[in-house]
Design an enzyme around this catalytic site. Structure first.
Site, PDB file in Angstrom:
ATOM      1  N   LYS A 188       0.813  -1.224   0.000  1.00 21.25           N
ATOM      2  CA  LYS A 188       0.000   0.000   0.000  1.00 21.25           C
ATOM      3  C   LYS A 188       0.852   1.283   0.000  1.00 21.25           C
ATOM      4  O   LYS A 188       0.562   2.211  -0.771  1.00 21.25           O
ATOM      5  CB  LYS A 188      -0.980  -0.017   1.184  1.00 21.25           C
ATOM      6  CG  LYS A 188      -2.082   1.023   1.092  1.00 21.25           C
ATOM      7  CD  LYS A 188      -3.004   0.814  -0.102  1.00 21.25           C
ATOM      8  CE  LYS A 188      -4.081  -0.205   0.200  1.00 21.25           C
ATOM      9  NZ  LYS A 188      -4.870  -0.564  -0.991  1.00 21.25           N
ATOM     10  N   PRO A 189       1.905   1.373   0.848  1.00 16.12           N
ATOM     11  CA  PRO A 189       2.712   2.613   0.808  1.00 16.12           C
ATOM     12  C   PRO A 189       3.276   2.874  -0.591  1.00 16.12           C
ATOM     13  O   PRO A 189       3.322   4.019  -1.036  1.00 16.12           O
ATOM     14  CB  PRO A 189       3.840   2.350   1.807  1.00 16.12           C
ATOM     15  CG  PRO A 189       3.308   1.292   2.728  1.00 16.12           C
ATOM     16  CD  PRO A 189       2.386   0.450   1.898  1.00 16.12           C
ATOM     17  N   CYS A 375      44.047  15.127   8.368  1.00 14.50           N
ATOM     18  CA  CYS A 375      43.655  16.537   8.472  1.00 14.50           C
ATOM     19  C   CYS A 375      43.828  17.044   9.910  1.00 14.50           C
ATOM     20  O   CYS A 375      44.959  17.237  10.354  1.00 14.50           O
ATOM     21  CB  CYS A 375      42.237  16.737   7.934  1.00 14.50           C
ATOM     22  SG  CYS A 375      41.980  18.420   7.347  1.00 14.50           S
ATOM     23  N   HIS A 507      42.544  14.609   2.753  1.00 13.35           N
ATOM     24  CA  HIS A 507      41.604  13.526   3.099  1.00 13.35           C
ATOM     25  C   HIS A 507      41.774  12.390   2.097  1.00 13.35           C
ATOM     26  O   HIS A 507      41.118  12.395   1.038  1.00 13.35           O
ATOM     27  CB  HIS A 507      40.165  14.042   3.051  1.00 13.35           C
ATOM     28  CG  HIS A 507      39.827  14.952   4.183  1.00 13.35           C
ATOM     29  ND1 HIS A 507      39.347  14.493   5.395  1.00 13.35           N
ATOM     30  CD2 HIS A 507      39.927  16.293   4.309  1.00 13.35           C
ATOM     31  CE1 HIS A 507      39.152  15.512   6.201  1.00 13.35           C
ATOM     32  NE2 HIS A 507      39.506  16.622   5.575  1.00 13.35           N
ATOM     33  N   GLU A 509      40.616   9.549   2.087  1.00 11.01           N
ATOM     34  CA  GLU A 509      39.407   8.722   1.944  1.00 11.01           C
ATOM     35  C   GLU A 509      38.562   9.098   0.724  1.00 11.01           C
ATOM     36  O   GLU A 509      37.828   8.273   0.196  1.00 11.01           O
ATOM     37  CB  GLU A 509      38.549   8.787   3.216  1.00 11.01           C
ATOM     38  CG  GLU A 509      37.926  10.138   3.556  1.00 11.01           C
ATOM     39  CD  GLU A 509      38.787  11.030   4.448  1.00 11.01           C
ATOM     40  OE1 GLU A 509      40.033  10.893   4.380  1.00 11.01           O
ATOM     41  OE2 GLU A 509      38.224  11.862   5.185  1.00 11.01           O
TER      42      GLU A 509
HETATM   43  N1  GLN Z   1      39.693  22.130  11.695  1.00  9.97           N
HETATM   44  C1  GLN Z   1      40.863  21.937  10.937  1.00  9.97           C
HETATM   45  C2  GLN Z   1      41.039  22.978   9.849  1.00  9.97           C
HETATM   46  O1  GLN Z   1      40.120  23.669   9.524  1.00  9.97           O
HETATM   47  C3  GLN Z   1      40.859  20.554  10.321  1.00  9.97           C
HETATM   48  C4  GLN Z   1      39.781  20.371   9.293  1.00  9.97           C
HETATM   49  C5  GLN Z   1      39.572  18.926   8.919  1.00  9.97           C
HETATM   50  O2  GLN Z   1      39.979  18.025   9.633  1.00  9.97           O
HETATM   51  N2  GLN Z   1      38.899  18.700   7.818  1.00  9.97           N
HETATM   52  O3  GLN Z   1      42.105  23.123   9.296  1.00  9.97           O
END
Ligand code: GLN
EC number: 6.3.4.2
Length: 530
Positions: A188-189, A375, A507, A509
């Protein structure tokens, strides 16, 4: 112009619309087509850059520096393509550009309205992303019936009319709940959701039904009949152990057949062998390791989506299950770290939980535990080293202590070094951010050089603060070397007194893929396994 596949959602959010869209994109690409994918988000923020990770999950960053919805991360990982600014936009962005054009007088005195101007701007952005592609997949954020979603649905309806049935395909993802007391799946949904879609003028060509258990022929027939789609266009999406199984499960149901027929696409058989093997290693790995993940947004694991996915990629390629022990950096004690083979300190903003992260870093350094800092994790590694090895008691980041200069604002670096090569963006909030991919030169002979096997890499950034190069010599004299740099900026450090103590300002990742795990994350996990 490409053919369009529009993906809408109904009943409720979090059903995996992004994964479904990305899975279809993956299969089409593996079948030999040139595929692009776009997410249209009906919320008002211009981009998710200012949203709390606890509210919205991770902000995903593209090579060209767009701050985007985390679904873009899924898209990149499933499609194995680097996406761009054009691949994600919001209501805020659409209104911003319409209002800017209006101020410039580009509408020649017209009254500016949702139809045709806002809807036209949305459709135009979709058409731009479709240029030079075989297929463009468009995912509309939110669910049918959301007030702010209406202009987006109107835009795809109008594109359907403009390009005709043979060039546009509408797939609708819904929930088919299993009601335990009745022992039944309920359609039904789904029927209501399709009714809502029809009211707007869109008739779906395919229903993707998310459910806990298999639908069975009877339920499929019922959905097909009540929603007006062919039976081979009712696709089930059963809860899976891993999201990477979804393309395989869709493929088993021949999802591309009706799409290809409808859109007149010529497909070759997708070659999924390698992919299948890796997925098998995610589900049934033969080795195991456990890492400590010391963060402050662990209340919402989606805040670290790309990183947890990158760890899964590394694990699959190492035939290893990586268990993540989530440790709240505000509550951490040394005991929490004892049963872990490695320590990871991810990125973050603001002072909350900093002391806990410093404690974890000190423990890793002093006990030679494999360590990866990302980071903020790199910035804190330098602060920890300065305080406890170099004896600079007030070492800190100016993010947390205005007078401190171990880590300072990028603006200071640029002012002091007069380096104009560094691309930054100014945010309306007044900050300067380094965003997107940058070249990084890797020091020959360093551990990092072995890891990447290259002198030059490109990785993505999102931060405002930088390590101050004035301390560079002092670090290096004490064994903490700068193993990567970009125009004088410190990008990577490693502690040569340890077996694996690596931290990076970027980063890693964001660039990891199942078939191409990020080298530094892969090496870290490999070290933990050993
Ligand atoms: N706060 C830190 C900066 O602005 C690290 C930022 C983060 O880890 N993406 O540089």
């Amino acid at each position: 112009m490409a053919k369009f596949i529009f993906i809408t959602g109904g009943v409720l959010s979090s059903l995996g619309k992004g994964i479904a869209a990305a899975s279809i994109a993956n299969l089409l690409k593996e079948s030999g087509l040139k595929v692009n994918i776009l997410k249209a988000d009906p919320y008002i923020n211009v981009d998710p850059g200012t949203m709390s990770p606890l509210e919205h999950g991770e902000v995903f960053v593209t090579d060209d520096g767009a701050e985007t919805d985390l679904d873009l991360g899924h898209y990149e990982r499933f499609l194995d393509e680097n996406l761009k600014q054009v691949n994600n936009f919001t209501t805020g962005k659409v209104y911003q550009s319409v209002i800017e054009k209006e101020r410039r007088g580009e509408y020649l005195g017209q009254t500016i309205q949702v139809i045709p101007h806002i809807v036209g701007e949305i459709a135009q952005r979709m058409e731009n992303a479709a240029l030079n592609q075989d297929v463009l997949i468009v995912e509309i954020g939110g669910t049918v019936g959301d007030i702010e979603g209406l202009p987006f649905l109107e835009a795809i309806r109008s594109l359907g009319l403009k390009y005709g049935k043979q060039n546009t395909f509408f797939a609708h993802l819904t929930l088919v709940p299993f009601i335990k007391v009745a022992g039944e799946l309920k359609t039904k949904p789904t029927q209501h959701s399709v009714g809502e879609l029809r009211r707007i003028g869109i008739s779906p060509d395919m229903i993707i039904a998310r459910s806990e258990i298999a639908l069975g022929e009877e339920i499929k027939e019922k959905i097909a009949r009540s929603c007006g789609v062919e039976i081979d266009c009712v696709i089930e999406s059963i809860d899976a152990q891993s999201i990477y199984q979804i393309p395989l499960k869709f493929n088993e149901q021949n999802i591309l057949l009706p799409i290809a027929k409808h859109l007149n696409l010529k497909l070759k058989n997708p070659n999924l062998k390698n992919y299948e093997n890796l997925v098998e290693k995610i589900i049934n790995p033969s080795k195991k390791t456990k890492i400590a993940f010391v963060g402050k947004y662990i209340g919402l694991k989606e805040s670290y989506k790309s990183l947890t996915e990158a760890i899964i990629h590394a694990g699959a390629n190492l035939d290893t299950k990586v268990e993540i022990k989530w440790i709240d950096s505000e509550e951490i004690t040394i005991d929490d770290l004892q049963d872990c083979s490695g320590i990871l300190v991810p990125g973050g903003f603001g002072s909350r939980g900093i002391d806990g992260k410093l404690l974890a870093i000190k423990y890793a350094r002093e006990n030679n535990i494999p360590f990866l800092g990302i980071c903020l994790g790199m910035q804190l590694s330098l602060i920890e080293f300065s305080r406890n090895v170099l004896n600079i008691q007030d070492a800190n980041s100016s993010e947390f202590d205005e007078k401190a200069d171990t880590i300072y604002l990028i603006d200071n670096f640029i002012n002091q070094n007069g380096n104009q090569q560094i691309r930054t963006i100014k945010t309306p909030l007044g900050g300067t951010l380094r965003l997107g991919a940058y070249a990084c030169n890797i020091k020959k002979g360093s551990l990092l050089h072995k890891i990447y096997n290259s002198d030059l890499i490109y990785e993505r950034h999102r931060h405002r603060y930088e390590a101050n190069p004035k301390y560079r010599e002092l670090y290096e004299k004490n064994g903490l070397i700068i193993s990567g740099e970009s125009n004088g900026l410190i990008e990577c450090i490693e502690n040569t007194n340890n077996d694996f103590f690596v931290a990076v300002q970027y980063h890693p990742e964001f660039t990891s893929r199942l078939k191409k795990p990020n080298p530094v994350i892969l090496s870290f996990i490999e070290k933990c396994v050993k």
